[in-house]
Scaffold this motif. Structure first.
Motif: not given
Length: 746
Positions: A580-598
């Motif tokens: 749930l901490d990861l961004p969820h959306g459309k296929f072409r949406d930009k992600g988030l560095p996993i450093d930010n959520v762990s």
């Protein structure tokens, strides 16, 4: 040349003594307040220096740099920043119950902004400081001690007439101990002191009829009223504080929450953190009721506005703010102060007892001093009155004297040898005079206009006043009730002039309970590219874009949105990420560095394997390292609450090169960098705990290292590439674990 002497001693004993000396110095002479005036040495010295410089509340402001420099040079031989910081805090009305310094300029803000440099700011004593803390310094009520270099005298304690320890509280960290005393309402504290003076057997619970609880300058609400009795009896405990939240109606049926008072513990950076925490609740979808948040605070006070969407559950959201942010916080109470030269944790009654004892000591010294002055006046007045009755004789003595010495000898001892008189009667009368030295000096210094009738009448009236004062002061000194009445009358005047209404509400409130938005459980697909940017998409979205998703991403993993992902690194750590901490959306949406959520650090760590924590629960994981060590670990060992754990133990200069799910009927092939392949049955791999190093999987030659691990089921044809040559794994010779393997020529 002096004889030198070498003292042999145990090093540990010297260290122990030196450390204890240092600790006691910090405790008594720096970090903790005195129970009598409630001030730390730096505060006491700063206020006294301002008093000495004449920077009164009704005089112009003076530069803080001047005050700090003078204090440092005369009384406080420490850094200028510690003196200026103490001066600033005494001028901040959001930190002190009663400000002791009237600051002019930028003295910081409740939101954590620092004060301007001391060369820009100005200050003077506050009125209460001048009249309540420093007023009796000239009446010899306290002892003065030499300063650090014995060139000045400084007060051992200030003659403070209110329990400053309670009114302004205290915070300080010493060595092995700390003090944390909340602020209280001046009017309530005065009433409690008077109640104690009337009945020193009064209980803490009875004192709390007057002192309801702490009164913080930031207001707020104390919500554990029932715990206050034990806190005030023991001097330690935890006070639960909440901010004040009001609901305002907006156009269109919408509402907004307005926070007008904050917990005392939120002062400074806490306000910014609160705003971030509220934003985080929205971003993590803990609530969908918040539309906007803004900080509209100003000089007039705190105003944090949270706009809500139409139909929002206000009560539930308020309780969520109490639970998930610092809008509800804990103030740890530890009422520690220096009493009789020693640190002591005191309850409410003990603090008041110390204060009252101190007040009686001050009052006794004050009135002894005043009585001595009145008795001196009485002596002189009686001499002048007596002189007026025989003024003709005194004039004759003065005219007949050759020197002041002869005149004084005649007035005090009746010696008439060197004085010319008009008659023997005058000589006989002069011989009978027996004025005291003080009286004689007053007579000799008396001016002729004092012989006017009105002046004599004024002298008689003044004498009557002096006699009345002597009687009054003797009564105060000899009668407990009279002295107590004087102290209580003084307290009433202080309360009348400086008292104010309570700001903090004291109540018993129910535990904040709220319902989080229930998240609909669904399958998602985790996507992470080679740069470490991760996101999730719906399973249906993934299926529509499967080819692009698989080619563009390094890791593709099916998981439940309510679950967790396990990230294993070459360094032997396992980091957990909430899906749930990861961004969820459309296929072409930009992600988030996993450093930010762990806790994963992409600059220092390398990912070896990512898996779904729930799917791993019932599996066995095969760990293989660069030095050829292997082991099986039960997936249950990675079902932990911590965000980061050690996933395996590694030897020096070793690293994890492969982690895979393994089953017993599989075949294992280990491939080294130099092209050695070793094939053996999976059941030859020992099962170990995650804290074990494992067993040797392959004997490595010098400078060689394990590079790849392949798993396949017997009977299936599996081909891999090694340096552009195809290798069929199921055709490799079957061997045992811990062999050297077969060399494959590239």
């Amino acid at each position: 040349m002096q004889d030198s002497q070498i003292i042999r001693t145990e090093y540990s004993e010297v260290m122990k003594k030196s450390y204890i000396d240092y600790a006691m110095s910090v405790i008594v002479a720096r970090a903790l307040p005195d129970a009598r005036d409630g001030l730390k040495p730096v505060q006491r010295r700063t206020l006294y220096d301002m008093h000495e410089l004449g920077i009164r509340y009704d005089k112009p402001y003076r530069k803080c740099a001047r005050i700090v420099g003078d204090t440092m040079g005369k009384y406080h031989p420490h850094g200028d920043s510690s003196i200026y910081d103490a001066l600033v805090v005494m001028a901040q009305d959001f930190k002190k119950g009663m400000i002791l310094v009237d600051g002019h300029g930028n003295f910081g803000s409740i939101e954590g902004d620092g004060a301007a440099a001391m060369r820009y700011t100005e200050a003077r004593l506050a009125k209460i400081t001048q009249e309540v803390y420093l007023a009796d310094l000239d009446k010899d009520v306290i002892d003065f001690v030499p300063n650090f270099d014995e060139t000045e005298k400084e007060p051992e304690v200030l003659p403070v007439r209110i329990p400053n320890l309670l009114v302004n509280g205290a915070e300080g960290i010493a060595v092995g101990m700390a003090t944390s005393i909340p602020t209280h309402n001046l009017a309530e504290v005065v009433d409690a002191v008077k109640a104690y003076m009337k009945n020193d057997d009064i209980s803490t619970r009875q004192l709390m009829k007057y002192i309801k609880g702490p009164d913080f300058p930031t207001g707020g609400i104390v919500v554990n009223k029932d715990d206050l009795v034990s806190i005030y009896e023991s001097g330690t405990g935890k006070i639960k504080l909440r901010g004040k939240v009001d609901v305002e109606e907006m156009k269109g049926g919408k509402k907004r929450l307005v926070i007008s008072e904050i917990p005392y513990t939120m002062i400074g950076a806490g306000i910014g953190k609160f705003l971030n925490d509220v934003c985080n609740l929205v971003e993590t979808k803990k609530t969908s009721d918040i539309v906007d948040i803004s900080n509209q605070s100003s000089k007039e006070g705190i105003r944090i506005v949270i706009e809500l969407k139409k139909g929002a559950d206000v009560t539930n959201l308020t309780n969520m703010l109490y639970k998930k942010t610092r809008l509800e916080d804990t103030f740890g109470v530890n009422m520690l102060a220096v009493a009789n030269g020693r640190p002591e944790t005191m309850g409410l009654k003990r603090i008041i007892e110390h204060h009252v004892d101190f007040q009686f000591e001050l009052t006794t010294r004050k009135y002894k001093n005043l009585l001595a002055k009145e008795q001196d006046k009485k002596e002189i007045q009686e001499g002048l009155i007596k002189a007026c009755d025989v003024i003709d004789l005194i004039i004759e003595i003065l005219r007949g004297s050759q020197s002041v010495k002869d005149a004084r000898a005649c007035l005090t001892k009746g010696i008439t040898e060197n004085i010319k008189f008009k008659s023997n009667i005058s000589r006989k009368m002069a011989a009978m005079l027996r004025f005291t030295e003080r009286q004689a000096n007053a007579i000799l210094e008396m001016r002729l206009y004092k012989l006017i009738g009105l002046e004599i009448a004024a002298l008689m009236k003044e004498h009557e006043t002096t006699l009345a004062n002597i009687a009054k002061y003797e009564d105060i000194l000899n009668n407990y009730d009279s002295m107590a009445a004087v102290i209580m009358e003084d307290l009433d005047q202080i309360k009348k002039e400086f008292g104010r209404k309570r700001r903090t509400v004291i109540e018993n409130a129910e535990e904040a309970v709220f319902e989080e938005n229930k998240i609909e459980e669904q399958e998602v697909v985790f996507l992470m590219d080679r740069f470490g940017y991760a996101r999730t998409v719906d399973a249906a979205t993934y299926e529509r874009n499967k080819e692009a998703a698989d080619s563009e991403n390094k890791y593709v993993l099916h998981a439940m949105n309510t679950g967790k992902l396990c990230v294993f690194t070459a360094g032997g750590k396992m980091h957990q990420i909430k899906v749930l901490d990861l961004p969820h959306g459309k296929f072409r949406d930009k992600g988030l560095p996993i450093d930010n959520v762990s806790n994963y650090d992409s600059t220092a760590e390398e990912i070896v394997y990512i898996c779904d924590a729930e799917q791993t629960r019932y599996a066995k994981l095969l760990f293989a390292t660069k030095q050829g060590m292997i082991k099986k670990v039960d997936g249950q060992e990675f079902q932990v609450a911590k965000r980061t754990i050690a996933a395996t133990k590694l030897q020096a200069d070793d690293a994890v090169v492969s982690i895979q799910v393994i089953i017993d009927n599989q075949q294992v092939v280990l491939q080294t960098k130099d092209g050695y392949f070793l094939r053996f049955a999976a059941d030859e791999v020992s099962e170990k705990k995650k804290g074990a190093i494992g067993v040797r999987g392959i004997k490595l030659r010098k400078e060689d290292e394990l590079e790849h691990v392949y798993l396949f089921e017997e009977g299936t044809e599996t081909k891999v590439m090694y340096k552009e040559k195809e290798v069929t794994l199921n055709r490799l010779k079957m061997a045992k674990r811990d062999g050297t393997g077969t060399k494959t020529r590239a």
